[in-house]
Write an enzyme that holds these catalytic residues in place. Structure first.
Site, PDB file in Angstrom:
ATOM      1  CD  GLU A 105      -2.938  -1.138   2.266  1.00  0.00           C
ATOM      2  OE1 GLU A 105      -4.130  -1.290   2.007  1.00  0.00           O
ATOM      3  OE2 GLU A 105      -2.506  -1.044   3.421  1.00  0.00           O
ATOM      4  CB  CYS A 118       3.491   7.352   3.090  1.00  0.00           C
ATOM      5  SG  CYS A 118       4.017   6.204   4.341  1.00  0.00           S
ATOM      6  CB  CYS A 125       7.870  -5.272   8.155  1.00  0.00           C
ATOM      7  SG  CYS A 125       9.280  -4.513   9.006  1.00  0.00           S
ATOM      8  CB  CYS A 129       7.178  -2.759  15.699  1.00  0.00           C
ATOM      9  SG  CYS A 129       8.860  -2.390  15.149  1.00  0.00           S
ATOM     10  CB  CYS A 132       3.770  -2.015  13.160  1.00  0.00           C
ATOM     11  SG  CYS A 132       3.818  -1.615  11.407  1.00  0.00           S
ATOM     12  CB  SER A 211      11.032   6.314   8.903  1.00  0.00           C
ATOM     13  OG  SER A 211      10.625   5.977  10.208  1.00  0.00           O
ATOM     14  CG  HIS A 235       7.926   3.725  18.716  1.00  0.00           C
ATOM     15  ND1 HIS A 235       7.310   4.833  18.171  1.00  0.00           N
ATOM     16  CD2 HIS A 235       8.370   3.001  17.657  1.00  0.00           C
ATOM     17  CE1 HIS A 235       7.379   4.772  16.848  1.00  0.00           C
ATOM     18  NE2 HIS A 235       8.029   3.689  16.513  1.00  0.00           N
ATOM     19  CG  ASN A 312      -3.112   5.900  13.486  1.00  0.00           C
ATOM     20  OD1 ASN A 312      -3.984   6.710  13.792  1.00  0.00           O
ATOM     21  ND2 ASN A 312      -1.961   6.283  12.970  1.00  0.00           N
ATOM     22  CB  CYS A 355       1.396   5.889  11.143  1.00  0.00           C
ATOM     23  SG  CYS A 355       1.960   7.450  10.629  1.00  0.00           S
TER      24      CYS A 355
HETATM   25  N1  SAH Z   1      10.091   0.585   9.455  1.00  0.00           N
HETATM   26  C1  SAH Z   1      10.153   2.020   9.536  1.00  0.00           C
HETATM   27  C2  SAH Z   1       8.903   2.687   8.945  1.00  0.00           C
HETATM   28  C3  SAH Z   1       7.673   2.370   9.726  1.00  0.00           C
HETATM   29  S1  SAH Z   1       6.211   3.329   9.510  1.00  0.00           S
HETATM   30  C4  SAH Z   1      10.330   2.439  10.975  1.00  0.00           C
HETATM   31  O1  SAH Z   1      10.171   1.600  11.861  1.00  0.00           O
HETATM   32  O2  SAH Z   1      10.665   3.594  11.227  1.00  0.00           O
HETATM   33  C5  SAH Z   1       6.499   4.891  10.171  1.00  0.00           C
HETATM   34  C6  SAH Z   1       6.198   5.114  11.644  1.00  0.00           C
HETATM   35  O3  SAH Z   1       4.881   4.708  12.038  1.00  0.00           O
HETATM   36  C7  SAH Z   1       7.162   4.366  12.531  1.00  0.00           C
HETATM   37  O4  SAH Z   1       7.659   5.209  13.529  1.00  0.00           O
HETATM   38  C8  SAH Z   1       6.273   3.295  13.107  1.00  0.00           C
HETATM   39  O5  SAH Z   1       6.784   2.799  14.302  1.00  0.00           O
HETATM   40  C9  SAH Z   1       4.973   4.017  13.266  1.00  0.00           C
HETATM   41  N2  SAH Z   1       3.820   3.131  13.454  1.00  0.00           N
HETATM   42  C10 SAH Z   1       3.723   1.832  13.141  1.00  0.00           C
HETATM   43  N3  SAH Z   1       2.509   1.346  13.480  1.00  0.00           N
HETATM   44  C11 SAH Z   1       1.817   2.366  14.012  1.00  0.00           C
HETATM   45  C12 SAH Z   1       0.478   2.503  14.524  1.00  0.00           C
HETATM   46  N4  SAH Z   1      -0.366   1.471  14.535  1.00  0.00           N
HETATM   47  N5  SAH Z   1       0.107   3.707  14.973  1.00  0.00           N
HETATM   48  C13 SAH Z   1       0.957   4.756  14.933  1.00  0.00           C
HETATM   49  N6  SAH Z   1       2.211   4.693  14.459  1.00  0.00           N
HETATM   50  C14 SAH Z   1       2.643   3.511  13.998  1.00  0.00           C
END
Ligand code: SAH
Length: 386
Positions: A105, A118, A125, A129, A132, A211, A235, A312, A355
């Site tokens: 996406e 984005c 991935c 995390c 996510c 990022s 985080h 989110n 995100c």
């Molecule tokens: N792999 C990269 C890009 C991830 S997406 C990274 O870890 O930086 C970009 C941001 O959104 C990251 O900081 C990620 O941790 C955050 N993110 C992931 N899931 C999320 C969610 N459900 N709500 C808010 N932020 C989120």
């Protein structure tokens, strides 16, 4: 039904070089191997990334015989757009199918003075995390440079940006879609260089952001091969909590990650550059006053600004969005400590484009565990996460 000889059923196209992902020098090399002048590479680059032309036959500053010779070895393949949805707030989300059938996406977020795309770097991935949606899909494979820059091409094309008089809609790119960009360093760097190239998209290096969750060895290399903005996904203000939320922390601790980000900045020619620290706030997980104060101490030496992201939710997620009270308190503490703090507004919520909500359609889940393990082994992190 016509019966065709077996040879014509083969698809030699698949073996052709995808010119979409090649830099000016990569294209130059190709022409040189064909006994032609290198500058032809720049001509092709402009056709593809400035004029949006993918059909070699339309590249009229190359002679017909040369176009035919090029077509024998290469072609321009754009990933397939499966669907495109618009949110009430102007956010647009694409579902894009890559070779092999899996989908990623991509999201476009319009703001008053800029338009941010984005972009995804991997199908799924491997980092997993805890909060996510992409991580929950597992890992399928890296995207090629062509598939990464192809996303920018698709967005530019959908906004008619290739037409000379059209306003440029994509002004910023963030590598914050699906995937961990530093687990796919070479292809991501090649694609980012195309974003920056004046003969391609010509974006400013401050407007292309990578990022990362903290793949430290790759971050060390990044500073030698790229000059783009860096965002680090923290985080949590201490290793104990971060180990739970971002498993790669068990291999590369917060101190190692922050020191590496600092070294990245030091390598940059522009000494005013700052790192963006991303901090996703989850209700009663990492949103307390003590966390904010601890974060303020942790970041004291790092030239940075802090971007707070309210969590989110997505189907099956175990966390809750931070309350407004906790969010404001967290922000005020950091402000009070002298930090620049922004809160990322939730955009495209109605189309699950915010995100961490990007899930795509990751196929091939039977093989994914195997590949996931292999990938982690390559990065020597299997023992801590696997
Ligand atoms: N792999 C990269 C890009 C991830 S997406 C990274 O870890 O930086 C970009 C941001 O959104 C990251 O900081 C990620 O941790 C955050 N993110 C992931 N899931 C999320 C969610 N459900 N709500 C808010 N932020 C989120």
């Amino acid at each position: 039904m016509s019966l065709e000889p077996a040879s014509s059923l083969a698809t030699p196209e698949v073996d052709k070089i995808n010119l979409m992902g090649l830099s000016a020098s990569g294209l130059g090399d190709l022409f040189e191997q064909m006994g032609e002048k290198r500058f032809r590479g720049t001509q092709i680059l402009k056709w593809i990334h400035q004029m949006g032309i993918c059909d070699l036959d339309q590249m009229t500053n190359l002679s017909k015989p040369l176009r035919a010779r090029l077509a024998a070895v290469g072609e321009v393949r754009v990933p397939e757009v499966v669907s495109c949805q618009d949110s009430v707030d102007g956010t647009r989300k694409w579902l894009i199918r890559m070779d092999g059938g899996s989908c990623i996406e991509m999201v476009y977020i319009p703001e008053r003075e800029r338009g941010t795309l984005c972009v995804s770097s991997q199908i799924g991935c491997a980092l997993d995390c805890a909060f996510c949606a992409t991580g929950k899909q597992g890992f399928n494979r890296d995207l090629t440079a062509a598939e990464i820059i192809g996303q920018v091409w698709i967005a530019a094309d959908s906004f008619n940006q290739f037409e000379t008089a059209a306003p440029r809609r994509v002004t910023n790119v963030v590598m914050m879609g699906m995937g961990e960009p530093l687990m796919n360093l070479d292809n991501v760097v090649d694609a980012m260089n195309l974003m920056l190239d004046d003969n391609a998209y010509g974006l400013s290096k401050r407007r292309v952001t990578l990022s990362t969750a903290g793949v430290v060895p790759a971050l060390e290399k990044l500073g030698d091969v790229a000059d783009v903005s860096l965002a680090i996904s923290l985080h949590a203000p201490n290793d104990e909590l971060r180990n739970q939320l971002v498993p790669i922390n068990r291999k590369y601790s917060l101190d190692q990650f922050i020191a590496s980000a600092q070294r990245y900045l030091e390598k940059m020619p522009d000494k005013r550059r700052k790192i963006t620290v991303e901090y996703t706030l989850m209700d009663r997980v990492n949103d307390r006053s003590e966390h904010a104060r601890e974060l303020a101490v942790l970041l004291r030496e790092l030239p940075c600004k802090i971007n707070l992201i309210p969590f989110n939710p997505f189907p099956g997620s175990e966390f809750k969005r931070v309350t407004n009270t906790a969010l404001n308190r967290f922000r005020d503490i950091l402000h009070g400590e002298g930090y620049t703090v922004t809160v990322r507004t939730t955009r495209g919520d109605d189309i699950a484009a915010a995100c961490g909500q990007l899930a795509g359609q990751v196929n091939d889940k039977t093989r994914r565990q195997e590949r996931y393990k292999k990938r982690l082994e390559e990065q020597q992190i299997v023992k801590v996460i696997g």
